[in-house]
Design a protein around this motif. Structure first.
Motif, PDB file in Angstrom:
ATOM      1  N   ASP A  96       0.870  -1.175   0.000  1.00  0.00           N
ATOM      2  CA  ASP A  96       0.000   0.000   0.000  1.00  0.00           C
ATOM      3  C   ASP A  96       0.905   1.223   0.000  1.00  0.00           C
ATOM      4  N   VAL A  97       1.018   1.873  -1.132  1.00  0.00           N
ATOM      5  CA  VAL A  97       1.982   2.971  -1.289  1.00  0.00           C
ATOM      6  C   VAL A  97       1.741   4.083  -0.288  1.00  0.00           C
ATOM      7  N   GLU A  98       0.531   4.545  -0.165  1.00  0.00           N
ATOM      8  CA  GLU A  98       0.240   5.681   0.716  1.00  0.00           C
ATOM      9  C   GLU A  98       0.493   5.339   2.178  1.00  0.00           C
ATOM     10  N   GLU A  99       0.164   4.121   2.541  1.00  0.00           N
ATOM     11  CA  GLU A  99       0.366   3.722   3.949  1.00  0.00           C
ATOM     12  C   GLU A  99       1.848   3.631   4.293  1.00  0.00           C
ATOM     13  N   GLN A 100       2.636   3.081   3.375  1.00  0.00           N
ATOM     14  CA  GLN A 100       4.052   2.927   3.660  1.00  0.00           C
ATOM     15  C   GLN A 100       4.819   4.243   3.550  1.00  0.00           C
ATOM     16  N   LEU A 101       4.299   5.185   2.798  1.00  0.00           N
ATOM     17  CA  LEU A 101       4.961   6.485   2.661  1.00  0.00           C
ATOM     18  C   LEU A 101       4.530   7.471   3.739  1.00  0.00           C
ATOM     19  N   ALA A 102       3.506   7.135   4.485  1.00  0.00           N
ATOM     20  CA  ALA A 102       2.966   8.050   5.495  1.00  0.00           C
ATOM     21  C   ALA A 102       4.015   8.502   6.517  1.00  0.00           C
ATOM     22  N   PRO A 103       4.871   7.605   7.075  1.00  0.00           N
ATOM     23  CA  PRO A 103       5.869   8.086   8.049  1.00  0.00           C
ATOM     24  C   PRO A 103       6.836   9.105   7.459  1.00  0.00           C
ATOM     25  N   LEU A 104       7.342   8.849   6.244  1.00  0.00           N
ATOM     26  CA  LEU A 104       8.257   9.797   5.619  1.00  0.00           C
ATOM     27  C   LEU A 104       7.571  11.129   5.342  1.00  0.00           C
ATOM     28  N   GLU A 105       6.329  11.071   4.889  1.00  0.00           N
ATOM     29  CA  GLU A 105       5.600  12.303   4.619  1.00  0.00           C
ATOM     30  C   GLU A 105       5.365  13.090   5.900  1.00  0.00           C
ATOM     31  N   GLU A 106       5.154  12.388   7.007  1.00  0.00           N
ATOM     32  CA  GLU A 106       4.973  13.068   8.295  1.00  0.00           C
ATOM     33  C   GLU A 106       6.274  13.741   8.735  1.00  0.00           C
ATOM     34  N   GLN A 107       7.410  13.042   8.548  1.00  0.00           N
ATOM     35  CA  GLN A 107       8.700  13.649   8.881  1.00  0.00           C
ATOM     36  C   GLN A 107       8.960  14.879   8.029  1.00  0.00           C
ATOM     37  N   LEU A 108       8.632  14.769   6.740  1.00  0.00           N
ATOM     38  CA  LEU A 108       8.848  15.893   5.830  1.00  0.00           C
ATOM     39  C   LEU A 108       7.981  17.075   6.216  1.00  0.00           C
ATOM     40  N   ALA A 109       6.737  16.820   6.550  1.00  0.00           N
ATOM     41  CA  ALA A 109       5.851  17.908   6.966  1.00  0.00           C
ATOM     42  C   ALA A 109       6.364  18.569   8.247  1.00  0.00           C
ATOM     43  N   LYS A 110       6.897  17.738   9.160  1.00  0.00           N
ATOM     44  CA  LYS A 110       7.428  18.282  10.419  1.00  0.00           C
ATOM     45  C   LYS A 110       8.635  19.168  10.167  1.00  0.00           C
ATOM     46  N   GLN A 111       9.527  18.718   9.267  1.00  0.00           N
ATOM     47  CA  GLN A 111      10.711  19.522   8.948  1.00  0.00           C
ATOM     48  C   GLN A 111      10.334  20.824   8.252  1.00  0.00           C
ATOM     49  N   ARG A 112       9.325  20.783   7.431  1.00  0.00           N
ATOM     50  CA  ARG A 112       8.877  22.014   6.760  1.00  0.00           C
ATOM     51  C   ARG A 112       8.307  23.001   7.770  1.00  0.00           C
ATOM     52  N   ARG A 113       7.597  22.525   8.760  1.00  0.00           N
ATOM     53  CA  ARG A 113       7.080  23.421   9.810  1.00  0.00           C
ATOM     54  C   ARG A 113       8.237  23.996  10.616  1.00  0.00           C
ATOM     55  N   GLU A 114       9.244  23.135  10.865  1.00  0.00           N
ATOM     56  CA  GLU A 114      10.408  23.597  11.619  1.00  0.00           C
ATOM     57  C   GLU A 114      11.177  24.663  10.827  1.00  0.00           C
ATOM     58  N   LYS A 115      11.243  24.483   9.512  1.00  0.00           N
ATOM     59  CA  LYS A 115      11.924  25.466   8.672  1.00  0.00           C
ATOM     60  C   LYS A 115      11.219  26.814   8.750  1.00  0.00           C
ATOM     61  N   THR A 116       9.885  26.785   8.721  1.00  0.00           N
ATOM     62  CA  THR A 116       9.133  28.034   8.829  1.00  0.00           C
ATOM     63  C   THR A 116       9.421  28.726  10.160  1.00  0.00           C
ATOM     64  N   ARG A 117       9.497  27.934  11.233  1.00  0.00           N
ATOM     65  CA  ARG A 117       9.762  28.510  12.569  1.00  0.00           C
ATOM     66  C   ARG A 117      11.160  29.116  12.620  1.00  0.00           C
ATOM     67  N   VAL A 118      12.159  28.384  12.013  1.00  0.00           N
ATOM     68  CA  VAL A 118      13.538  28.882  12.032  1.00  0.00           C
ATOM     69  C   VAL A 118      13.653  30.146  11.191  1.00  0.00           C
ATOM     70  N   GLU A 119      12.938  30.181  10.063  1.00  0.00           N
ATOM     71  CA  GLU A 119      12.968  31.401   9.237  1.00  0.00           C
ATOM     72  C   GLU A 119      12.436  32.595  10.009  1.00  0.00           C
ATOM     73  N   ASN A 120      11.411  32.409  10.791  1.00  0.00           N
ATOM     74  CA  ASN A 120      10.865  33.504  11.607  1.00  0.00           C
ATOM     75  C   ASN A 120      11.853  33.925  12.690  1.00  0.00           C
ATOM     76  N   LEU A 121      12.539  32.902  13.264  1.00  0.00           N
ATOM     77  CA  LEU A 121      13.535  33.237  14.291  1.00  0.00           C
ATOM     78  C   LEU A 121      14.721  33.974  13.691  1.00  0.00           C
ATOM     79  N   LEU A 122      15.075  33.589  12.440  1.00  0.00           N
ATOM     80  CA  LEU A 122      16.199  34.245  11.779  1.00  0.00           C
ATOM     81  C   LEU A 122      15.882  35.710  11.480  1.00  0.00           C
TER      82      LEU A 122
END
Length: 302
Positions: A96-122
């Protein structure tokens, strides 16, 4: 005075002359003669195996598609079960492609949120450029991993789908072979002959029985070219069935076929003169009241 031997000879000669005259009269009273025929089908085995059941007898009536017997199909059933289990196993292993890719997509979404936070801090001079670069690099790695994983899973899906399709095609072939283990009548008809018995080993192509549609019988006769002007398709003609000993039945027949090619008169025509003529075959459909039999002699009158 005529002696007894001479008298008997005269009587015998007179009898033969009367018989010959009667035969000629019967032959000439019809516009054409022939024999009654019917659609006959020889049902042959389509698979190899032992005949488990074949209860039909000569004279039995069979409907089209009616089961007449069974050929052993044990091995085919086992093969079908094996293929079915193989298909189930392949489907369970299909990723099941979507099910097996879900953890990586969650990590990617988390890193993108973190990038937004770091950009604001910068922007507020609270963090450094290096921290933003590290997060950007981590996001790039995750995106590449996600693309690679998606490609790998889709290739795996395609491979398993191809295996399932091949197994399903094999299953279809087995189903068709299993259906051929059923001996069925291809037409509505009567069993004229039975060539095999229960318990015998049957091989593909071996004749099992002959079935004929005796309800729809026809007279096949031959016409001279000079008679064709009097005949057309769909025409109603009088048909006479000769049962022998002067017993004749008449029927209403319909001309259903006229040959488009001439041929030499069939060999059952007696005289050499008649056999020298070119004739055209015709078929006249006749409703069978139960008295008409295949091979009987008959005549027609227009």
């Amino acid at each position: 005075m005529m002696n007894l031997r001479t008298k008997h000879g005269v009587v015998l000669l007179a009898s033969l002359l009367l018989t010959a005259t009667g035969c000629n009269r019967n032959r000439s009273q019809y516009d054409a003669t022939g024999n009654f025929e019917a659609t006959e089908v020889i049902v042959s085995s389509e698979v190899n195996g032992r005949i488990l059941s074949f209860p039909v007898s000569e004279g039995d009536r069979l409907a089209v598609g009616e089961l007449a017997g069974l050929i052993d199909s044990t091995q085919l059933h086992l093969q079908r079960l094996q293929v079915q289990n193989n298909i189930l196993a392949l489907r369970s292993n299909r990723p099941d492609v979507e099910e097996q890719l879900a953890p990586l997509e969650e990590q990617l979404a988390k890193q993108r949120r973190e990038k937004t936070r770091v950009e604001n801090l910068l922007k507020a001079d609270v963090t450094t450029e290096k921290q933003l670069d590290d997060i950007t690099s981590a996001i790039s790695v995750l995106e590449k991993q996600l693309d690679a994983q998606r490609t790998s899973l889709k290739n795996s899906q395609a491979s398993i789908d191809a295996q399932i399709a091949a197994a399903e095609a094999q299953l279809g072939q087995l189903e068709e072979q299993l259906a051929k283990c059923r001996i069925v009548s291809p037409i509505d008809g009567t069993v004229l002959a039975k060539y095999a018995q229960e318990g015998e080993l049957s091989i593909a192509g071996k004749p099992l029985m002959k079935v004929a549609d005796v309800q729809h019988i026809y007279l096949k006769a031959y016409l001279l070219s000079s008679q064709l002007a009097d005949v057309k398709l769909g025409q109603t003609v009088k048909v006479y069935a000769d049962f022998g000993k002067g017993s004749v039945r008449s029927y209403e027949g319909t001309v259903t076929w006229i040959s488009d090619r001439s041929e030499f008169t069939p060999k059952n025509i007696v005289t050499a003169d008649d056999r020298a003529n070119m004739v055209y075959a015709v078929k006249i459909a006749v409703p069978n009241d139960g008295y008409l039999k295949i091979g009987m002699y008959g005549g027609i009158k227009f």
